[in-house]
Design an enzyme around this catalytic site. Structure first.
Site, mmCIF file in Angstrom:
data_model
loop_
_atom_site.group_PDB
_atom_site.id
_atom_site.type_symbol
_atom_site.label_atom_id
_atom_site.label_comp_id
_atom_site.label_asym_id
_atom_site.label_seq_id
_atom_site.Cartn_x
_atom_site.Cartn_y
_atom_site.Cartn_z
ATOM 1 N N ARG A 1 -26.165 36.196 31.913
ATOM 2 C CA ARG A 1 -26.800 37.283 31.176
ATOM 3 C C ARG A 1 -25.897 37.620 29.998
ATOM 4 N NH1 ARG A 1 -27.357 41.914 35.319
ATOM 5 N NH2 ARG A 1 -28.014 43.048 33.458
ATOM 6 N N SER B 1 -24.949 40.672 29.009
ATOM 7 C CA SER B 1 -24.175 41.916 29.081
ATOM 8 C C SER B 1 -22.684 41.595 29.140
ATOM 9 C CB SER B 1 -24.580 42.726 30.315
ATOM 10 O OG SER B 1 -24.026 42.156 31.481
ATOM 11 N N LYS C 1 -24.533 41.422 44.801
ATOM 12 C CA LYS C 1 -25.479 42.443 45.247
ATOM 13 C C LYS C 1 -26.784 42.411 44.463
ATOM 14 C CE LYS C 1 -24.150 46.761 42.911
ATOM 15 N NZ LYS C 1 -24.170 48.198 43.132
ATOM 16 N N ASP C 2 -26.808 41.735 43.314
ATOM 17 C CA ASP C 2 -28.047 41.626 42.550
ATOM 18 C C ASP C 2 -28.911 40.450 43.012
ATOM 19 O OD1 ASP C 2 -27.440 43.824 40.978
ATOM 20 O OD2 ASP C 2 -26.329 42.620 39.523
ATOM 21 N N THR D 1 -27.669 58.192 38.336
ATOM 22 C CA THR D 1 -27.683 56.925 39.083
ATOM 23 C C THR D 1 -29.131 56.497 39.223
ATOM 24 O OG1 THR D 1 -27.121 55.777 41.124
ATOM 25 C CG2 THR D 1 -27.725 58.064 41.378
ATOM 26 N N SER E 1 -29.691 54.201 41.650
ATOM 27 C CA SER E 1 -29.608 53.596 42.975
ATOM 28 C C SER E 1 -30.165 54.571 44.019
ATOM 29 C CB SER E 1 -28.139 53.288 43.289
ATOM 30 O OG SER E 1 -27.913 53.299 44.682
ATOM 31 N N LEU E 2 -31.161 54.111 44.763
ATOM 32 C CA LEU E 2 -31.743 54.959 45.817
ATOM 33 C C LEU E 2 -30.717 55.241 46.905
ATOM 34 C CD1 LEU E 2 -35.196 53.177 46.275
ATOM 35 C CD2 LEU E 2 -34.654 55.163 44.853
ATOM 36 N N ARG F 1 -30.334 54.372 33.124
ATOM 37 C CA ARG F 1 -30.459 52.909 33.078
ATOM 38 C C ARG F 1 -29.563 52.345 31.992
ATOM 39 N NH1 ARG F 1 -34.643 49.649 34.059
ATOM 40 N NH2 ARG F 1 -32.984 48.196 33.542
ATOM 41 N N GLY F 2 -29.582 51.024 31.880
ATOM 42 C CA GLY F 2 -28.786 50.359 30.851
ATOM 43 C C GLY F 2 -27.502 49.787 31.425
ATOM 44 N N ASN F 3 -26.827 48.965 30.652
ATOM 45 C CA ASN F 3 -25.587 48.361 31.148
ATOM 46 C C ASN F 3 -24.464 49.401 31.161
ATOM 47 O OD1 ASN F 3 -24.492 48.504 28.517
ATOM 48 N ND2 ASN F 3 -25.453 46.550 27.981
ATOM 49 N N THR G 1 -23.651 51.333 27.916
ATOM 50 C CA THR G 1 -24.676 52.332 27.595
ATOM 51 C C THR G 1 -24.524 53.569 28.479
ATOM 52 O OG1 THR G 1 -26.114 50.421 27.282
ATOM 53 C CG2 THR G 1 -27.172 52.589 27.253
ATOM 54 N N ARG G 2 -24.259 53.343 29.748
ATOM 55 C CA ARG G 2 -24.180 54.476 30.678
ATOM 56 C C ARG G 2 -22.993 55.380 30.367
ATOM 57 N NH1 ARG G 2 -26.487 52.711 36.592
ATOM 58 N NH2 ARG G 2 -28.051 51.299 35.772
#
Ligand code: DPM
Length: 363
Positions: A18, A20, A90-91, A137, A139-140, A159-161, A164-165
């Site tokens: 990717r 990023s 984890k992805d 976040t 993430s649930l 959201r975002g990489n 960005t966060r």
């Protein structure tokens, strides 16, 4: 790591990534490790955008697709335009598409989550933040933990990489008091100094996402040449832990965005795993722990039974190619994860997960 025999023909190994910054740091790290092992080999990075990089206005759980950040890269693998792809484990879904395998899982970085405070709240911790403070976040798993244990905080999707966060967090007019991120990603980006505290819930085990902190290298299942090149990068302890964690999640049928978490360890041959499931609002929390003994030897070569037929499909363990790791141990790790999931299922975990899925779809 020792040097390996090399094919004198100089061919270029193409590595998909990717775009990023984190993905490229991880890809370059793996290539550097391989260059140490095989100084004559040439590597070329082929970058691409994935659907997950493109859709930035919808929360990840709502998109709900399992291969959001991997599909385009897997297509490139299948078509042969790249030879392997480095992922945050984890992805990766617990079952990879047909024909794909994990050629190696590398030694795990710290798998836990961290709190990154905004500059305006730098003297605070999660528990001392004013009531109604907004935590970012998507993430649930993280939001259910916060809702359950720190109900004075408000969780909002971000959201975002990572770049960005952090920018959104540091925006003076922005809503966020803090965000929750994996320590592993922050460390790899060189932002360890931004960690304010460990994301720990008082009196609770520190739990994390399945596979968090480990890098997984995906390749074609039939590409034994690439697999033998990747094999020395595999870490036995991390692989056994992650096969166990992935088997747990696979049995529960959860995607990578379900409110599910684990913690595992392998110390002195004792493989131990804790698994947990939350309802979205955190009211329901189901947790169990199991352990088993793992034998110490590693190599498969000597204990292989004589084969009757000339070709046997190689077995994968939650899509992980065994390499030199003892297959009986991999089977044991897979079994432990499955048994743990069954213990949670006996306590109604599947209903809790289905309710979470429905709630997301209707929101
Ligand atoms: C997955 C989740 C998140 C990522 C869900 C979860 C976090 C999303 C968010 C499956 N993938 O953890 O419950 O917080 O909004 C991701 C990160 C890393 C890999 C970033 C992070 C780096 C750590 C690693 C996103 N994927 O979790 O802070 O390599 O394990």
């Amino acid at each position: 790591m020792s040097k390996h025999n090399e094919n004198p023909i100089v061919d270029v190994i193409k590595v998909g990534s990717r775009k990023s910054e984190l993905a490229l740091i991880q890809t370059n790290y793996v290539i550097d490790c391989l260059k140490d092992l095989y100084p004559k080999k040439k590597f070329e990075i082929v970058t691409m955008n994935t659907k997950g990089d493109q859709i930035l206005n919808i929360s990840l759980p709502k998109i709900g697709e399992k291969a959001l950040f991997t599909q385009e890269l897997e297509l490139a693998l299948e078509q042969g335009s790249v030879d392997f792809v480095v992922h945050s484990l984890k992805d990766l879904p617990t079952t990879l598409p047909t024909g794909m395998a994990l050629g190696a899982i590398m030694k795990r970085e710290d798998p836990r989550d961290a709190v990154v405070m905004s500059k305006k709240m730098s003297d605070k911790t999660l528990s001392t933040l004013p009531s109604g403070s907004v935590i970012g976040t998507s993430s649930l798993r993280r939001s259910a933990q916060l809702a359950r244990s720190l109900p004075h905080l408000e969780v909002r999707s971000i959201r975002g990489n990572l770049n960005t966060r952090l920018k959104k967090l540091d925006d003076k007019d922005g809503p966020f008091a803090a965000i929750i991120l994996a320590i592993a990603g922050l460390k790899r980006m060189g932002w360890e100094s931004r960690i304010s505290e460990l994301m720990a819930i008082p009196n609770e085990d520190v739990l994390y996402a399945v596979g968090q902190g480990a890098l997984g290298i995906e390749c074609r299942e039939s590409d034994y040449k690439i697999q033998s090149i990747l094999e020395p990068l595999a870490d036995t302890t991390t692989t056994l832990q992650c096969v166990c964690e992935r088997s747990f999640l696979k049995t529960l049928g959860g995607g990578c965005s379900a409110p599910v978490a684990v913690a595992s360890s392998l110390i002195d041959g004792n493989l131990k795993i804790t698994g947990a499931v939350w309802s979205l609002n955190g009211d329901i929390f189901i947790k169990e722990t199991l352990a088993t003994k793992i034998s110490p030897q590693d190599d498969n070569e000597d204990d292989e039974p004589p084969l009757k037929c000339s070709y046997v499909e190689p077995q994968l363990y939650c899509s992980v190619a065994p390499g030199k790791i003892n297959k009986l141990n991999l089977i044991e790790a897979e079994k432990l994860g499955k048994e743990l999931a069954k213990k949670l299922i006996d306590k109604n975990a599947l209903d809790v997960m289905a309710a979470a899925r429905n709630e997301i779809l209707q929101s």
